[in-house]
Design an enzyme around this catalytic site. Structure first.
Site, PDB file in Angstrom:
ATOM      1  N   ASP A   8       0.869  -1.179   0.000  1.00 39.72           N
ATOM      2  CA  ASP A   8       0.000   0.000   0.000  1.00 39.72           C
ATOM      3  C   ASP A   8       0.910   1.234   0.000  1.00 39.72           C
ATOM      4  O   ASP A   8       2.143   1.115  -0.037  1.00 39.72           O
ATOM      5  CB  ASP A   8      -0.941  -0.037   1.215  1.00 39.72           C
ATOM      6  CG  ASP A   8      -2.237   0.726   0.962  1.00 39.72           C
ATOM      7  OD1 ASP A   8      -2.301   1.500  -0.005  1.00 39.72           O
ATOM      8  OD2 ASP A   8      -3.187   0.559   1.759  1.00 39.72           O
ATOM      9  N   GLU A  10       0.026   4.554   1.804  1.00 41.55           N
ATOM     10  CA  GLU A  10      -0.104   5.554   2.872  1.00 41.55           C
ATOM     11  C   GLU A  10       0.939   5.366   3.960  1.00 41.55           C
ATOM     12  O   GLU A  10       1.255   6.310   4.690  1.00 41.55           O
ATOM     13  CB  GLU A  10      -1.515   5.487   3.482  1.00 41.55           C
ATOM     14  CG  GLU A  10      -2.629   5.941   2.544  1.00 41.55           C
ATOM     15  CD  GLU A  10      -3.138   4.853   1.626  1.00 41.55           C
ATOM     16  OE1 GLU A  10      -2.479   3.784   1.526  1.00 41.55           O
ATOM     17  OE2 GLU A  10      -4.191   5.054   0.992  1.00 41.55           O
ATOM     18  N   HIS A  60      -2.607  -0.266  -3.901  1.00 37.07           N
ATOM     19  CA  HIS A  60      -3.059   1.084  -3.558  1.00 37.07           C
ATOM     20  C   HIS A  60      -3.810   1.767  -4.711  1.00 37.07           C
ATOM     21  O   HIS A  60      -3.296   1.826  -5.840  1.00 37.07           O
ATOM     22  CB  HIS A  60      -1.870   1.958  -3.162  1.00 37.07           C
ATOM     23  CG  HIS A  60      -2.258   3.398  -3.003  1.00 37.07           C
ATOM     24  ND1 HIS A  60      -2.955   3.861  -1.908  1.00 37.07           N
ATOM     25  CD2 HIS A  60      -2.092   4.465  -3.829  1.00 37.07           C
ATOM     26  CE1 HIS A  60      -3.176   5.157  -2.060  1.00 37.07           C
ATOM     27  NE2 HIS A  60      -2.672   5.551  -3.213  1.00 37.07           N
ATOM     28  N   HIS A 104      -1.464   1.103   6.465  1.00 40.13           N
ATOM     29  CA  HIS A 104      -1.942   2.185   7.337  1.00 40.13           C
ATOM     30  C   HIS A 104      -2.978   1.627   8.296  1.00 40.13           C
ATOM     31  O   HIS A 104      -3.466   0.513   8.091  1.00 40.13           O
ATOM     32  CB  HIS A 104      -2.575   3.302   6.492  1.00 40.13           C
ATOM     33  CG  HIS A 104      -3.632   2.775   5.573  1.00 40.13           C
ATOM     34  ND1 HIS A 104      -4.918   2.546   5.995  1.00 40.13           N
ATOM     35  CD2 HIS A 104      -3.573   2.363   4.282  1.00 40.13           C
ATOM     36  CE1 HIS A 104      -5.605   2.032   5.001  1.00 40.13           C
ATOM     37  NE2 HIS A 104      -4.816   1.894   3.938  1.00 40.13           N
ATOM     38  N   HIS A 115      -7.851   5.002   7.200  1.00 37.99           N
ATOM     39  CA  HIS A 115      -9.136   4.708   6.564  1.00 37.99           C
ATOM     40  C   HIS A 115      -9.276   3.194   6.471  1.00 37.99           C
ATOM     41  O   HIS A 115      -8.309   2.473   6.726  1.00 37.99           O
ATOM     42  CB  HIS A 115      -9.235   5.347   5.162  1.00 37.99           C
ATOM     43  CG  HIS A 115      -8.286   4.770   4.172  1.00 37.99           C
ATOM     44  ND1 HIS A 115      -6.943   5.072   4.144  1.00 37.99           N
ATOM     45  CD2 HIS A 115      -8.469   3.875   3.176  1.00 37.99           C
ATOM     46  CE1 HIS A 115      -6.352   4.417   3.175  1.00 37.99           C
ATOM     47  NE2 HIS A 115      -7.239   3.659   2.565  1.00 37.99           N
ATOM     48  N   GLU A 133      -7.533  -2.619   7.180  1.00 44.01           N
ATOM     49  CA  GLU A 133      -7.069  -3.362   5.990  1.00 44.01           C
ATOM     50  C   GLU A 133      -6.077  -4.460   6.364  1.00 44.01           C
ATOM     51  O   GLU A 133      -6.009  -5.483   5.686  1.00 44.01           O
ATOM     52  CB  GLU A 133      -6.481  -2.386   4.973  1.00 44.01           C
ATOM     53  CG  GLU A 133      -7.567  -1.493   4.397  1.00 44.01           C
ATOM     54  CD  GLU A 133      -7.060  -0.433   3.445  1.00 44.01           C
ATOM     55  OE1 GLU A 133      -5.965  -0.595   2.865  1.00 44.01           O
ATOM     56  OE2 GLU A 133      -7.756   0.585   3.283  1.00 44.01           O
TER      57      GLU A 133
HETATM   58 ZN   LIG Z   1      -3.775   2.832  -0.063  1.00 44.47          ZN
END
Ligand SMILES: [Zn+2]
Length: 267
Positions: A8, A10, A60, A104, A115, A133
């Site tokens: 990902d 972030e 991502h 993240h 998020h 996630e």
């Molecule tokens: Zn992401």
């Protein structure tokens, strides 16, 4: 030994703003290079640990971020979207371990760019347990009996991973100051930490796979009722309150597909 790496953006060192994470966003081209370099740190560590095959999944946004020409040439890359299993596309029981790079923390936790899948989700629960996630994807890996051995990201991400998966190796590459602010390590130091963490993860005893009980009851709480209006159109979905839609699945792979459908419908 085969290793699967879900990457990902972030949680990459230095990333603090959404604009840095999307095509045509400010400084996006700089940060996608840093994302590729952190991926390479994990890939190199895996091969230095004697792994036979590494598959990287760009996980991502558009899922077209990693620069394949700069990726360690021994790795294979899954990219593009939509993919049926999204951040864990192609993962199955042929793998021995999953590594999560640049992750993240969940929506509502205090970390950088927190998020859960989309900006419209307040909470995602599996059998009443709130997951982000890391948990969503760890449960998919767990369905195939594959453990998550390593997670990198900010302090909040590392805590979330360690709470969920006892014995997981982690690399903290930045400390959150706010949702869009952080104190970060230099990218070179971040890569070093990731390299060392992955080597340690793969040389020691792997954690237990994260498995959830079946049948799996998932619920998605949206930030507006109009999203739930769309989402609960999925056959079999139940609206349990104005913001929340629930779905019961026989196994976690079906649950993850259902969760993705609920989110697609809840736009
Ligand atoms: Zn992401």
């Amino acid at each position: 030994m085969q290793v699967y790496i879900s990457v990902d953006m972030e949680g990459i060192a230095g990333v603090v703003n959404w604009k840095e994470t999307f095509h045509n966003g400010e400084d996006y081209d700089r940060f996608r290079k840093l994302m590729t370099a952190e991926t390479n740190a994990a890939v190199t560590a895996a091969f230095d640990e004697g792994v036979d095959r590494v598959v990287v999944n760009d996980s991502h946004g558009s899922m077209r971020n990693i620069l394949i020409e700069e990726l360690d040439s021994r790795a294979e890359l899954i990219s593009g979207s939509p993919k049926p299993m999204s951040m864990v596309e192609g993962l199955d029981d042929s793998y021995d371990a999953v590594l999560m790079v640049g992750y993240h923390c969940m929506a509502g936790a205090p970390g950088v760019l927190n998020h859960t899948y989309t900006g419209s989700v307040l909470q995602y629960r599996v059998n009443e347990r709130r997951l982000g996630e890391i948990g969503m994807n760890a449960a998919a890996a767990g369905h195939y009996g594959v453990p998550v051995a390593f997670v990198s990201g900010d302090d909040c991400t590392v805590t979330e991973a360690e709470d969920l998966i006892p014995g997981v190796q982690t690399a903290q590459v930045k400390e959150h100051v706010g949702r869009q602010a952080a104190r970060s390590l230099h990218p070179q130091k971040a890569r070093r930490l990731i390299y060392e963490g992955v080597r340690q993860a793969l040389s020691g005893e792997l954690p237990e796979a994260f498995q959830v009980d079946v049948p799996v009851v998932i619920s998605v709480q949206f930030n507006t009722t109009s999203r739930a209006d769309g989402s609960h159109l999925l056959p079999g979905a139940k609206r349990i309150d104005p913001l929340t839609v629930q779905y019961t699945a026989p196994d976690y792979i079906t649950a993850l597909r259902a969760a993705r459908a609920l989110l697609e419908l809840g736009v």
